[in-house]
Structure formats: structure tokens, C-alpha cells
Design a protein around this motif. Structure first.
Motif, mmCIF file in Angstrom:
data_model
loop_
_atom_site.group_PDB
_atom_site.id
_atom_site.type_symbol
_atom_site.label_atom_id
_atom_site.label_comp_id
_atom_site.label_asym_id
_atom_site.label_seq_id
_atom_site.Cartn_x
_atom_site.Cartn_y
_atom_site.Cartn_z
ATOM 1 N N PHE A 111 4.416 3.866 39.588
ATOM 2 C CA PHE A 111 4.839 4.036 41.150
ATOM 3 C C PHE A 111 5.479 5.528 41.298
ATOM 4 N N TYR A 112 4.325 6.374 40.787
ATOM 5 C CA TYR A 112 4.387 7.778 40.542
ATOM 6 C C TYR A 112 5.103 8.359 41.983
ATOM 7 N N ASP A 113 4.338 8.220 43.075
ATOM 8 C CA ASP A 113 4.873 8.724 44.253
ATOM 9 C C ASP A 113 6.258 8.384 44.678
ATOM 10 N N ILE A 114 6.831 7.199 44.134
ATOM 11 C CA ILE A 114 8.198 6.858 44.643
ATOM 12 C C ILE A 114 9.249 7.828 43.731
ATOM 13 N N PHE A 115 8.834 7.914 42.714
ATOM 14 C CA PHE A 115 9.793 8.753 41.801
ATOM 15 C C PHE A 115 9.677 10.122 42.014
ATOM 16 N N TYR A 116 8.460 10.822 42.056
ATOM 17 C CA TYR A 116 8.410 12.148 42.176
ATOM 18 C C TYR A 116 8.446 12.647 43.607
ATOM 19 N N GLU A 117 8.421 11.853 44.770
ATOM 20 C CA GLU A 117 8.609 12.197 46.013
ATOM 21 C C GLU A 117 10.121 11.661 46.471
ATOM 22 N N LYS A 118 10.770 11.180 45.523
ATOM 23 C CA LYS A 118 12.185 10.668 45.675
ATOM 24 C C LYS A 118 12.364 9.869 47.016
ATOM 25 N N LYS A 119 11.540 8.990 46.872
ATOM 26 C CA LYS A 119 11.588 7.768 48.115
ATOM 27 C C LYS A 119 12.398 6.581 47.671
ATOM 28 N N ASN A 120 13.044 5.842 48.449
ATOM 29 C CA ASN A 120 13.812 4.920 48.192
ATOM 30 C C ASN A 120 12.989 3.493 48.662
ATOM 31 N N VAL A 121 13.332 2.522 47.774
ATOM 32 C CA VAL A 121 12.485 1.407 47.741
ATOM 33 C C VAL A 121 13.583 0.259 47.977
ATOM 34 N N TYR A 122 13.404 -0.542 48.846
ATOM 35 C CA TYR A 122 14.283 -1.880 49.136
ATOM 36 C C TYR A 122 13.376 -3.282 48.992
ATOM 37 N N PHE A 123 13.996 -4.048 47.798
ATOM 38 C CA PHE A 123 13.217 -5.179 47.817
ATOM 39 C C PHE A 123 11.768 -5.375 47.938
ATOM 40 N N LYS A 124 11.157 -4.317 46.862
ATOM 41 C CA LYS A 124 9.657 -4.643 46.888
ATOM 42 C C LYS A 124 9.332 -5.544 45.986
ATOM 43 N N GLU A 125 8.330 -6.384 46.436
ATOM 44 C CA GLU A 125 7.676 -7.478 45.580
ATOM 45 C C GLU A 125 6.779 -7.085 44.782
ATOM 46 N N ILE A 126 6.891 -7.123 43.363
ATOM 47 C CA ILE A 126 5.809 -6.655 42.492
ATOM 48 C C ILE A 126 5.633 -7.382 41.178
ATOM 49 N N LYS A 127 4.402 -7.287 40.726
ATOM 50 C CA LYS A 127 4.135 -7.901 39.621
ATOM 51 C C LYS A 127 4.207 -7.088 38.181
ATOM 52 N N ILE A 128 4.988 -7.409 37.249
ATOM 53 C CA ILE A 128 5.083 -6.586 35.904
ATOM 54 C C ILE A 128 4.690 -7.702 34.825
ATOM 55 N N GLY A 129 3.402 -7.455 34.562
ATOM 56 C CA GLY A 129 2.770 -8.311 33.327
ATOM 57 C C GLY A 129 2.590 -9.777 34.027
ATOM 58 N N HIS A 130 3.228 -10.697 33.471
ATOM 59 C CA HIS A 130 2.967 -12.090 33.982
ATOM 60 C C HIS A 130 4.260 -12.362 34.889
ATOM 61 N N GLU A 131 5.008 -11.629 35.133
ATOM 62 C CA GLU A 131 6.424 -11.946 36.061
ATOM 63 C C GLU A 131 6.329 -11.273 37.313
ATOM 64 N N LYS A 132 6.831 -12.041 38.338
ATOM 65 C CA LYS A 132 6.768 -11.616 39.774
ATOM 66 C C LYS A 132 8.017 -11.125 39.986
ATOM 67 N N VAL A 133 8.603 -10.189 40.524
ATOM 68 C CA VAL A 133 9.997 -9.708 40.721
ATOM 69 C C VAL A 133 10.108 -8.853 42.090
#
Length: 370
Positions: A111-133
């Protein structure tokens, strides 16, 4: 000569001692004044605190840090706190309970653009490995200074179960309301025909009702997911009330379970595509308004296609119609397709828009594999 040399020697010793004393006095005075100035400066830097106050402050701060660590560890969600250099300064145990495969550097890279462009994200549904959060990323800003980032992870299953309960309740209420309204209308028609003693028309009308219900049941016979069935039965009445002919392709097939893809995600896509089709048909004056739905599922993917013969997509927004609040329908609109886009990204899917002479096809393909 000895006496003379002795007097010279004594005088020399006296001068040396005098110089030493003078130098010692000057040095002591300089050291005293410098130390006072230095101590005053240090005290100013320490907010004019005395040593005892500094000790008490250290003890209280240490206790406060321990309390903060205890609070973060007992938060039900996973929390990661980063400094302005995007280095971890605090992380609670819940993160590793929710995510068994968590690497902060890979997460930041993803999520490079979110961190380096200092964007805020609320309740974004993502998959990390085999888990969805679900994840929220909040940047801490003071004036123009970036102080750090707070990342919060939420269990997907808990929010999913809550959403299922809310959705199923909403579907039941909507279904009851629409069926009740339609049932009243049908009773009024039958009652009127009976009062007119048109018994043959009553029989014909009831036969048509039976055929209509059988048509609906036939069209959705291969859809085994009850959540999808609930939303489609509700949509039949809504679309019919708008004077639109709604059909589900008889080749449609949908399993009861969809692997990583949830029923609510399919409902989100189907509902928003149907709502867009209804709104596209509201603005055209044609006799044969129609919406067609095709649902196809196999072991690898799910395809959702909605056709309508309403207005074409506005060329001015075609390239950015998935952006939030971008819509040709006015202000504070354009949220539906943004939700659809989030589901496409979540399942690494694709979107196809095909415009033909008599209408347009919206096709969404979701991948069931990781």
C-alpha cells in the motif's frame, strides 16, 4: 652570594604562587559562572524541573507507558503504531492472532501510495496471505508535521457475521413489505372482478399469477445461495413496479458456498449493478424496458453480467466511474460502483463494459483462487 640568590629565589617563588592563586581565582570564577549559565540552560531545556521532579516524571511516564502498552494489548482489534519513519513503535498481540503471516515492510510496500501520500483508509477489505481482514490506516498529522501512523486490523469473520445478520434481516423486511404490497394489489383485483361477476377473468388472472410465480422459481432454480435468492426475489418486485421486465438467464448457476468469495460480496455487486440499470432505464422513454441478469460459477471464478437497454454510460465519466462520488446522477452519488471496484480488487477480478446498439452489458469476474 648565597643570601642574594636566596632572596631572588624567594621573590620568584612568591611571584609564581601569586600567579597560581590569581589563575586559580580566575579559573574558579570562570568555571562557576560557566557552570551557572550551563546549569540554567540545562534546566531551561528540562522545562525548569528540579531533579526530584524529573525522577517523579520518569516514574510516572514509565507507569503511563506500561498502562498504554497494557491498553493496546487488551484492545479487541489488532493495532500497529508506526513513527514518522514508518518503523514500528508499538504492536499488540492481537495482530498476530488475526494475521498469522504479517510483515510490516511487505504491508507498506503493498500500500505504497497510502503510506507515502499520507492517505487515510477506513475499513478497507483486504487479503493478507490466507486471511481476509478489514483495515483502517490513519495518519497522525499536526499542522504539516507527520507524526506517525496507526493501523487497525479487524477480524473479517466477526464483521461478516454481523453484516449477514443485518442483510438477512433487511432482506426479510424488504421481502415482506414488497410481497405484502403486491398481495394487496392482487386481492383488490380479484375482489373487483368478483364484484363484477367476471368469474372467468378471475380464473384467468389467478392462472397468470401462478405462471408468473412459476417463471420466477424456474429462473432461480439453479441458484443455491439463499442470500442471493432473497435479494433477487426482492428485486423482482421492485423492478416490476418500475415497469421493467426483469429476467434471469436460465443458464445461470450459483453454488451455495463460493470459497473465499462471500455471499455478501456477491450481493453488493448484484444489487449495485441492478440499481444502476434501474436508474439508467428511468431516464429513457421506451416501451420495452428490460434488465437481464446472468450468474455463472465454476470451480475457478464467478461471473456476474447485467444487461439493460437504458442510457449509455456518460463518456465524461467512463474512465473514472469507479471512483467514489463520481456519477452522472448528481452530487453525493457514485458510491455503489466504488464498492463494486473494492470487491473486484479484493478478488483480483476484472470488469468489462460492452456497449451495443440496443443497450450495454456490465460484466464482473471474480477469481476464487488466492
Amino acid at each position: 652570594m648565597v643570601g642574594k640568590l636566596f632572596n631572588i629565589f624567594r621573590h620568584t617563588i612568591f611571584l609564581i604562587l601569586l600567579k597560581i592563586l590569581l589563575l586559580a581565582f580566575v579559573s574558579s570564577s570562570f568555571i562557576f559562572i560557566s557552570s551557572r549559565v550551563f546549569a540554567k540552560k540545562i534546566k531551561k531545556e528540562m522545562l525548569n524541573l528540579e531533579p526530584e521532579e524529573i525522577t517523579n516524571l520518569y516514574v510516572n511516564t514509565k507507569s503511563l507507558v506500561q498502562q498504554q502498552a497494557a491498553i493496546i494489548d487488551n484492545i479487541h482489534e489488532g493495532v500497529v503504531v508506526l513513527n514518522s519513519s514508518l518503523e514500528i513503535i508499538n504492536i499488540n498481540k492481537k495482530v498476530f492472532e488475526i494475521l498469522h503471516e504479517f510483515d510490516i515492510q511487505l504491508f507498506i510496500k503493498r500500500f505504497y501510495d497510502i503510506f507515502y501520500e499520507k492517505k487515510n483508509v477506513y475499513f478497507k477489505e483486504i487479503k493478507i496471505g490466507h486471511e481476509k481482514v478489514f483495515v483502517s490506516i490513519i495518519h497522525l498529522l499536526e499542522d504539516e508535521n507527520h507524526l506517525g501512523v496507526i493501523i487497525t486490523f479487524y477480524k473479517h469473520l466477526e464483521i461478516l457475521n454481523l453484516a449477514k445478520e443485518l442483510t438477512s434481516i433487511n432482506n426479510v423486511i424488504t421481502g415482506f413489505r414488497e410481497n405484502n404490497h403486491e398481495f394487496k394489489n392482487q386481492l383488490q383485483v380479484i375482489s373487483g372482478l368478483i364484484q363484477l361477476k367476471k368469474y372467468d377473468l378471475v380464473q384467468e388472472y389467478m392462472k397468470n399469477l401462478e405462471n408468473s410465480n412459476m417463471k420466477i422459481l424456474t429462473e432461480i432454480a439453479n441458484i443455491s445461495d439463499y442470500y442471493i435468492l432473497g435479494i433477487l426475489i426482492g428485486k423482482f418486485s421492485v423492478i416490476k413496479e418500475n415497469g421493467i421486465n426483469f429476467t434471469i438467464d436460465q443458464d445461470s448457476i450459483l453454488f451455495k458456498e463460493h470459497g473465499f468469495i462471500t455471499s455478501l460480496d456477491i450481493i453488493t455487486i448484484v444489487s449495485n449493478l441492478l440499481e444502476n440499470a434501474i436508474e439508467a432505464l428511468e431516464k429513457v422513454k421506451i416501451n420495452n424496458k428490460k434488465i437481464e441478469l446472468l450468474l455463472l460459477e465454476d470451480d475457478d471464478s464467478i461471473q456476474i453480467t447485467v444487461f439493460d437497454n437504458g442510457l449509455k454510460v456518460d463518456p465524461n465519466i467512463k474512465n473514472k466511474m469507479f471512483e467514489r462520488y463520481v456519477s452522472s446522477k448528481g452530487t453525493n452519488r457514485g458510491i455503489g460502483l466504488a464498492l463494486v471496484k473494492s470487491k473486484i480488487e479484493l478478488y483480483n477480478g476484472q470488469f468489462i463494459l460492452e456497449e451495443v446498439d440496443n443497450g450495454k452489458y456490465f460484466t464482473i469476474i471474480l477469481n476464487k483462487e488466492n
